[in-house]
Scaffold this motif. Structure first.
Motif, PDB file in Angstrom:
ATOM      1  N   GLN A 267     -12.177  14.977  -5.272  1.00  0.00           N
ATOM      2  CA  GLN A 267     -12.598  13.037  -5.162  1.00  0.00           C
ATOM      3  C   GLN A 267     -11.582  12.411  -4.352  1.00  0.00           C
ATOM      4  O   GLN A 267     -11.932  11.739  -3.860  1.00  0.00           O
ATOM      5  CB  GLN A 267     -12.202  12.652  -6.686  1.00  0.00           C
ATOM      6  CG  GLN A 267     -13.403  12.914  -7.654  1.00  0.00           C
ATOM      7  CD  GLN A 267     -13.480  12.809  -8.746  1.00  0.00           C
ATOM      8  OE1 GLN A 267     -12.859  11.643  -9.145  1.00  0.00           O
ATOM      9  NE2 GLN A 267     -13.118  13.477  -9.645  1.00  0.00           N
ATOM     10  N   ALA A 268     -10.373  13.185  -4.376  1.00  0.00           N
ATOM     11  CA  ALA A 268      -9.786  13.132  -3.948  1.00  0.00           C
ATOM     12  C   ALA A 268      -9.117  12.794  -2.077  1.00  0.00           C
ATOM     13  O   ALA A 268      -8.889  11.644  -1.756  1.00  0.00           O
ATOM     14  CB  ALA A 268      -7.763  13.173  -4.223  1.00  0.00           C
TER      15      ALA A 268
ATOM     16  N   GLU B  35     -11.858  11.651  -0.324  1.00  0.00           N
ATOM     17  CA  GLU B  35     -12.303  10.059  -0.257  1.00  0.00           C
ATOM     18  C   GLU B  35     -11.401   9.079  -0.107  1.00  0.00           C
ATOM     19  O   GLU B  35     -11.268   7.954   0.999  1.00  0.00           O
ATOM     20  CB  GLU B  35     -13.167  10.031  -1.465  1.00  0.00           C
ATOM     21  CG  GLU B  35     -14.840  11.221  -1.186  1.00  0.00           C
ATOM     22  CD  GLU B  35     -15.340  11.260   0.283  1.00  0.00           C
ATOM     23  OE1 GLU B  35     -15.654  10.641   0.646  1.00  0.00           O
ATOM     24  OE2 GLU B  35     -15.241  12.300   0.025  1.00  0.00           O
ATOM     25  N   ILE B  36     -10.247   9.550  -0.372  1.00  0.00           N
ATOM     26  CA  ILE B  36      -9.263   8.141  -0.820  1.00  0.00           C
ATOM     27  C   ILE B  36      -7.886   8.663  -0.123  1.00  0.00           C
ATOM     28  O   ILE B  36      -7.598   7.441   0.410  1.00  0.00           O
ATOM     29  CB  ILE B  36      -8.875   7.466  -1.946  1.00  0.00           C
ATOM     30  CG1 ILE B  36      -8.349   8.401  -2.457  1.00  0.00           C
ATOM     31  CG2 ILE B  36     -10.053   7.197  -2.071  1.00  0.00           C
ATOM     32  CD1 ILE B  36      -8.366   8.217  -4.174  1.00  0.00           C
TER      33      ILE B  36
ATOM     34  N   LYS C 224       0.476  -0.900  -0.056  1.00  0.00           N
ATOM     35  CA  LYS C 224       0.055  -0.102   0.126  1.00  0.00           C
ATOM     36  C   LYS C 224       0.811   1.064   0.168  1.00  0.00           C
ATOM     37  O   LYS C 224       1.852   1.899   0.798  1.00  0.00           O
ATOM     38  CB  LYS C 224      -1.097   0.183   1.348  1.00  0.00           C
ATOM     39  CG  LYS C 224      -1.774   1.479   1.421  1.00  0.00           C
ATOM     40  CD  LYS C 224      -2.451   1.348   0.398  1.00  0.00           C
ATOM     41  CE  LYS C 224      -3.713   3.187   1.225  1.00  0.00           C
ATOM     42  NZ  LYS C 224      -3.761   4.268   1.219  1.00  0.00           N
TER      43      LYS C 224
ATOM     44  N   GLN D  43      -9.567   7.695 -10.357  1.00  0.00           N
ATOM     45  CA  GLN D  43      -9.323   6.129  -9.708  1.00  0.00           C
ATOM     46  C   GLN D  43      -7.702   5.353 -10.762  1.00  0.00           C
ATOM     47  O   GLN D  43      -7.118   5.061 -10.443  1.00  0.00           O
ATOM     48  CB  GLN D  43     -10.422   4.818 -10.499  1.00  0.00           C
ATOM     49  CG  GLN D  43     -10.339   3.895  -9.458  1.00  0.00           C
ATOM     50  CD  GLN D  43     -10.247   3.060  -7.941  1.00  0.00           C
ATOM     51  OE1 GLN D  43     -10.238   4.200  -7.060  1.00  0.00           O
ATOM     52  NE2 GLN D  43      -8.742   2.608  -7.858  1.00  0.00           N
TER      53      GLN D  43
ATOM     54  N   ASP E 116      -4.707   9.450   2.059  1.00  0.00           N
ATOM     55  CA  ASP E 116      -4.062   9.096   3.756  1.00  0.00           C
ATOM     56  C   ASP E 116      -3.794   9.826   4.819  1.00  0.00           C
ATOM     57  O   ASP E 116      -3.860  10.585   5.773  1.00  0.00           O
ATOM     58  CB  ASP E 116      -3.329   8.088   4.024  1.00  0.00           C
ATOM     59  CG  ASP E 116      -3.661   6.861   1.991  1.00  0.00           C
ATOM     60  OD1 ASP E 116      -4.372   6.370   2.767  1.00  0.00           O
ATOM     61  OD2 ASP E 116      -2.645   6.469   1.608  1.00  0.00           O
TER      62      ASP E 116
ATOM     63  N   ARG F 245      -4.504  10.480   7.957  1.00  0.00           N
ATOM     64  CA  ARG F 245      -6.900   9.537   8.743  1.00  0.00           C
ATOM     65  C   ARG F 245      -6.149   9.016   9.540  1.00  0.00           C
ATOM     66  O   ARG F 245      -5.329   8.679  10.084  1.00  0.00           O
ATOM     67  CB  ARG F 245      -6.603   9.009   7.221  1.00  0.00           C
ATOM     68  CG  ARG F 245      -7.796   8.433   7.288  1.00  0.00           C
ATOM     69  CD  ARG F 245      -8.075   7.828   6.112  1.00  0.00           C
ATOM     70  NE  ARG F 245      -8.723   8.611   4.765  1.00  0.00           N
ATOM     71  CZ  ARG F 245      -9.560   9.467   4.627  1.00  0.00           C
ATOM     72  NH1 ARG F 245     -11.101   8.587   5.048  1.00  0.00           N
ATOM     73  NH2 ARG F 245     -10.339   9.560   3.130  1.00  0.00           N
TER      74      ARG F 245
ATOM     75  N   ILE G 137      -4.869   7.437  -9.623  1.00  0.00           N
ATOM     76  CA  ILE G 137      -4.020   6.198  -9.094  1.00  0.00           C
ATOM     77  C   ILE G 137      -3.091   5.367  -8.998  1.00  0.00           C
ATOM     78  O   ILE G 137      -1.875   5.194  -8.401  1.00  0.00           O
ATOM     79  CB  ILE G 137      -5.296   6.781  -6.957  1.00  0.00           C
ATOM     80  CG1 ILE G 137      -5.913   7.727  -7.201  1.00  0.00           C
ATOM     81  CG2 ILE G 137      -4.128   6.111  -5.729  1.00  0.00           C
ATOM     82  CD1 ILE G 137      -4.471   8.502  -6.836  1.00  0.00           C
ATOM     83  N   GLU G 138      -4.288   4.646  -9.830  1.00  0.00           N
ATOM     84  CA  GLU G 138      -3.757   2.950 -10.011  1.00  0.00           C
ATOM     85  C   GLU G 138      -2.605   3.402 -10.867  1.00  0.00           C
ATOM     86  O   GLU G 138      -1.580   2.513 -10.169  1.00  0.00           O
ATOM     87  CB  GLU G 138      -5.126   2.180 -10.764  1.00  0.00           C
ATOM     88  CG  GLU G 138      -6.214   1.619  -9.820  1.00  0.00           C
ATOM     89  CD  GLU G 138      -6.864   1.489 -10.917  1.00  0.00           C
ATOM     90  OE1 GLU G 138      -7.104   1.430 -12.075  1.00  0.00           O
ATOM     91  OE2 GLU G 138      -8.193   1.216  -9.989  1.00  0.00           O
TER      92      GLU G 138
END
Length: 172
Positions: free
Chosen positions: A114-115, A117-118, A3, A85, A120, A171, A88-89
Motif C-alpha cells: 500500500q505504501a 503508492e504514496i 508536507k 492512511q 516519496d 519518486r 500516515i495521518e
C-alpha cells in the motif's frame, strides 16, 4: 501544514523476499545499525506482524504507529490505527509535534504494497542473495516512478550473513 516525506525502509533479497516465518531470513547487524541511526526520532508506521518481530517491546526513541484490525491491541508505547492512511495521518501529526523530517514505513508486506503508492523515498537494503523459502515479498520498484539515487556497496560484516547494497530511490 508542511508536507513531511513518507519513506519506506526495507531489506529485500534479489528475488523480492523480505520475510520468512514472521522474521527476516538473514542477520544483518550492519544494516540494523544503519536502520536505527536513520529512523531515530522519526515516527514509524508498521503492521502488527512487524511489531510482533520486536519480541513484545518497542524500539526506543521512535513513536510506533501500528496498523491493525485488532481494536483491542494494547502494547505500551504503541498507537494503533485501522488503516495505512490513518497511520500516515497520525505519524504526520507526531512528526509535526516532534520536528521529525520524515515518516518511516517499516513493513510488513501488505503495508509496503500500500505504501509504495504514496512513498516519496525508498531506503532499500538489497540483500545479495536468493532466499528460496521466503513467504513475504516486497513489490517490484518501478523505474518509471522511482529514480535510483545514492548507492553504497556494503561487504559482509562480522555479524552479517550476506553482502548488501544500500540504495536510496526518490519518486520522480
Amino acid at each position: 501544514m508542511k508536507k513531511i516525506p513518507v519513506a519506506i525502509y526495507v531489506a529485500v533479497a534479489d528475488n523480492g523476499v523480505i520475510g520468512r516465518d514472521g522474521d527476516m531470513p538473514w542477520k544483518l547487524s550492519t544494516d540494523l545499525k544503519r536502520f536505527k541511526a536513520m529512523t531515530m526520532g522519526k515516527p514509524m508506521v508498521m503492521g502488527r506482524k512487524t511489531l510482533d518481530t520486536f519480541g513484545g517491546r518497542t524500539l526506543p526513541g521512535r513513536p510506533h504507529v501500528v496498523v491493525t484490525r485488532n481494536a483491542h491491541l494494547d502494547v505500551g508505547g504503541v498507537e494503533t490505527v485501522s488503516s495505512l492512511q490513518a497511520g500516515i495521518e497520525r505519524a504526520h501529526a507526531l512528526a509535526e509535534e516532534s520536528g521529525a523530517e520524515e515518516i518511516a514505513v517499516i513493513g510488513g508486506g501488505e503495508i509496503y504494497r500500500q505504501a509504495i503508492e504514496i512513498a516519496d523515498i525508498l531506503y532499500v537494503t538489497h540483500v545479495e542473495a536468493e532466499i528460496a523459502d521466503g513467504d513475504t515479498f516486497f513489490p517490484a520498484i518501478d523505474s518509471a516512478v522511482f529514480e535510483n539515487g545514492e548507492e553504497l556497496v556494503v561487504p559482509v560484516g562480522e555479524k552479517d550473513t550476506y553482502p548488501t547494497r544500500f540504495v536510496t530511490y526518490r519518486r520522480r
